[in-house]
Write a protein that holds these residues in place. Structure first.
Motif, PDB file in Angstrom:
ATOM      1  N   THR A   1      -5.819  -2.494  -1.357  1.00  0.00           N
ATOM      2  CA  THR A   1      -6.764  -2.093  -0.265  1.00  0.00           C
ATOM      3  C   THR A   1      -7.854  -3.106   0.099  1.00  0.00           C
ATOM      4  O   THR A   1      -8.037  -3.250   1.142  1.00  0.00           O
ATOM      5  CB  THR A   1      -7.493  -0.795  -0.832  1.00  0.00           C
TER       6      THR A   1
ATOM      7  N   SER B   1       2.146   1.290  -3.615  1.00  0.00           N
ATOM      8  CA  SER B   1       0.897   1.474  -4.819  1.00  0.00           C
ATOM      9  C   SER B   1      -0.267   2.012  -3.898  1.00  0.00           C
ATOM     10  O   SER B   1      -1.191   1.174  -3.827  1.00  0.00           O
ATOM     11  CB  SER B   1       0.740   0.195  -5.410  1.00  0.00           C
ATOM     12  N   PRO B   2      -0.403   3.050  -3.378  1.00  0.00           N
ATOM     13  CA  PRO B   2      -1.526   3.624  -2.525  1.00  0.00           C
ATOM     14  C   PRO B   2      -2.847   3.614  -3.517  1.00  0.00           C
ATOM     15  O   PRO B   2      -3.951   3.560  -2.779  1.00  0.00           O
ATOM     16  CB  PRO B   2      -1.167   4.969  -2.063  1.00  0.00           C
ATOM     17  N   GLU B   3      -2.565   3.874  -4.796  1.00  0.00           N
ATOM     18  CA  GLU B   3      -4.072   3.879  -5.489  1.00  0.00           C
ATOM     19  C   GLU B   3      -4.424   2.487  -5.922  1.00  0.00           C
ATOM     20  O   GLU B   3      -5.511   2.338  -6.459  1.00  0.00           O
ATOM     21  CB  GLU B   3      -3.634   4.666  -6.680  1.00  0.00           C
ATOM     22  N   ASP B   4      -3.786   1.616  -5.597  1.00  0.00           N
ATOM     23  CA  ASP B   4      -4.099   0.175  -6.129  1.00  0.00           C
ATOM     24  C   ASP B   4      -5.219  -0.481  -5.347  1.00  0.00           C
ATOM     25  O   ASP B   4      -5.085  -0.741  -4.246  1.00  0.00           O
ATOM     26  CB  ASP B   4      -3.055  -0.797  -6.005  1.00  0.00           C
ATOM     27  N   GLY B   5      -6.450  -0.343  -5.871  1.00  0.00           N
ATOM     28  CA  GLY B   5      -7.863  -0.934  -5.273  1.00  0.00           C
ATOM     29  C   GLY B   5      -7.674  -2.316  -4.804  1.00  0.00           C
ATOM     30  O   GLY B   5      -8.277  -2.719  -3.591  1.00  0.00           O
TER      31      GLY B   5
ATOM     32  N   ALA C   1       0.879  -1.233  -0.068  1.00  0.00           N
ATOM     33  CA  ALA C   1       0.144   0.186  -0.066  1.00  0.00           C
ATOM     34  C   ALA C   1       0.965   1.231   0.004  1.00  0.00           C
ATOM     35  O   ALA C   1       0.469   2.305  -0.483  1.00  0.00           O
ATOM     36  CB  ALA C   1      -0.825   0.162   1.190  1.00  0.00           C
TER      37      ALA C   1
END
Length: 133
Positions: free
Chosen positions: A107, A100-104, A97
């Protein structure tokens, strides 16, 4: 999966000639190993061979040495989830995370791992309260 295993076998033969290799050849050989192990991890996930998937993802991370390969970390986390190693999966997913914080998908799997850890802790708490309560 067989092709990647065969490719790794050929790369393993390079160990005998490694002293004669130039720096750029070392870099290329390492990149090929990383690619093969990463692809093997995905193959083993699809084949539901969780331990082998986790092992190959770990080899990628070991080869790179800095845990910056979010793809390998995610694949290892997927395998660890199936192996019921929710704590290990959570460690990988938290690191993933950050990269790649934008990777759904990261998450979503992290939320699932967190839920499993909390569920296990609640069960343990209930068992211990009956023992010592």
């Amino acid at each position: 999966a067989e092709r990647y295993i065969k490719a790794l076998g050929h790369l393993a033969k390079l160990i005998h000639v490694e002293q004669q290799m130039k720096d750029d050849q070392h870099v290329q050989a390492k990149a090929l190993k990383v690619t093969c192990h990463n692809n093997l991890a995905m193959c083993f996930l699809k084949l539901e061979m969780w331990s082998k998937a986790a092992d190959n993802a770990t080899k990628v991370l070991d080869l790179e040495g800095d845990n910056s390969n979010s793809k390998a970390m995610f694949r290892r986390a997927q395998a660890r989830m199936q192996l019921k190693d929710f704590d290990g999966a959570l460690v990988d997913l938290n690191a993933c995370a950050l990269l790649s914080p934008e990777d759904g998908a990261v998450t979503k799997l992290r939320d699932r791992a967190d839920k499993e850890v909390k569920l296990r802790e609640a069960k343990s708490k209930k068992v211990y309260s009956k023992m010592f309560g």
